[in-house]
Structure formats: structure tokens, C-alpha cells
Design a protein around this motif. Structure first.
Motif, PDB file in Angstrom:
ATOM      1  N   GLY A 144      56.392  30.794  33.572  1.00  0.00           N
ATOM      2  CA  GLY A 144      55.818  30.973  35.120  1.00  0.00           C
ATOM      3  C   GLY A 144      56.743  30.472  36.293  1.00  0.00           C
ATOM      4  O   GLY A 144      57.869  29.999  35.767  1.00  0.00           O
ATOM      5  N   LYS A 177      54.611  29.975  27.187  1.00  0.00           N
ATOM      6  CA  LYS A 177      54.280  30.532  28.556  1.00  0.00           C
ATOM      7  C   LYS A 177      55.366  30.391  29.586  1.00  0.00           C
ATOM      8  O   LYS A 177      56.112  29.394  29.691  1.00  0.00           O
ATOM      9  N   THR A 196      62.122  30.128  37.239  1.00  0.00           N
ATOM     10  CA  THR A 196      61.140  30.497  36.282  1.00  0.00           C
ATOM     11  C   THR A 196      61.332  29.605  35.183  1.00  0.00           C
ATOM     12  O   THR A 196      62.681  29.150  34.696  1.00  0.00           O
ATOM     13  N   GLU A 209      53.207  28.457  38.655  1.00  0.00           N
ATOM     14  CA  GLU A 209      52.292  29.227  38.430  1.00  0.00           C
ATOM     15  C   GLU A 209      51.656  29.935  37.177  1.00  0.00           C
ATOM     16  O   GLU A 209      51.974  30.279  36.267  1.00  0.00           O
ATOM     17  N   GLY A 210      50.275  29.578  37.221  1.00  0.00           N
ATOM     18  CA  GLY A 210      49.453  30.181  35.959  1.00  0.00           C
ATOM     19  C   GLY A 210      49.719  29.200  34.840  1.00  0.00           C
ATOM     20  O   GLY A 210      48.852  29.590  33.536  1.00  0.00           O
TER      21      GLY A 210
END
Ligand code: ZN
Length: 105
Positions: A24, A22, A11, A39-40
Motif C-alpha cells: 500500500g 500486502k 509504497t 492505505e488499505g
């Protein structure tokens, strides 16, 4: 070759750019170019014409490669963005130690 400290499945938290702050999961790592896909994060949209693979056409979006230096690794122990210490653990592999909670991850 210098190894990237980020691995697939980690992560990370974005430190710079439009997605700053953020978090991800790391989906892909390119250790040679020092780039990752998260991711994202860093999503791009593209308008597609209808095709055989995508008969509806329309807008698709996916994650783009980004520079690994733009993210902080998030420790799986204390769940905070952290820097790591590397400890050689035999052979070419490294053990990563969180500088905050000193946990190995
Ligand atoms: Zn930690």
C-alpha cells in the motif's frame, strides 16, 4: 533525531501480522513514534451511531497507525521490497539507494 527511512507517498509491503504480503501507499508518517499509516492496510471497523456528521450511522472503517518496523520499503525502480543505503546529500537530507538495483529513489 533519527530520521525514518519511509516517507509519505512511498509504497511499502507489510512483513508481519494479518496483512503480511500486502502492499500500500504511505499516507502518514510519524517520525517521532516511528509509526505510519498505509492505505488499505491495518484497517479497523467501528459501528457508529447516527450523528450529525454521519446521519446514517452504520459501519465505518479506516486505517490505523502501525509500527514502521513491520513494513519493507518497496523500491520504485525494481518494484521489490528492499533495504536501502542512505547517502548523505548535503545538509540534513539523505538520498536513498536501493540495495537491489542501486537506483536512487
Ligand atoms: Zn530497486
Amino acid at each position: 533525531m533519527k530520521k525514518l527511512h519511509i516517507r509519505k507517498g512511498d509504497t511499502v509491503q507489510v512483513a508481519k501480522g494479518k496483512d503480511a504480503g500486502k502492499r500500500g501507499k504511505v499516507l502518514k508518517v510519524d517520525p517521532v513514534k516511528k509509526r505510519i499509516v498505509v492505505e488499505g492496510i491495518n484497517r479497523a471497523k467501528k459501528h457508529m451511531r447516527p450523528s450529525q456528521a454521519n446521519p446514517q450511522g452504520g459501519v465505518v472503517d479506516w486505517e490505523l497507525w502501525m509500527d514502521a518496523s513491520n513494513v519493507m520499503l518497496v523500491c520504485s525502480g525494481c518494484e521489490r521490497p528492499t533495504r536501502i543505503n542512505r547517502q548523505r546529500s548535503g545538509g540534513k537530507s539523505f538520498t536513498r539507494i536501493c540495495k537491489r538495483c542501486e537506483r536512487e529513489f
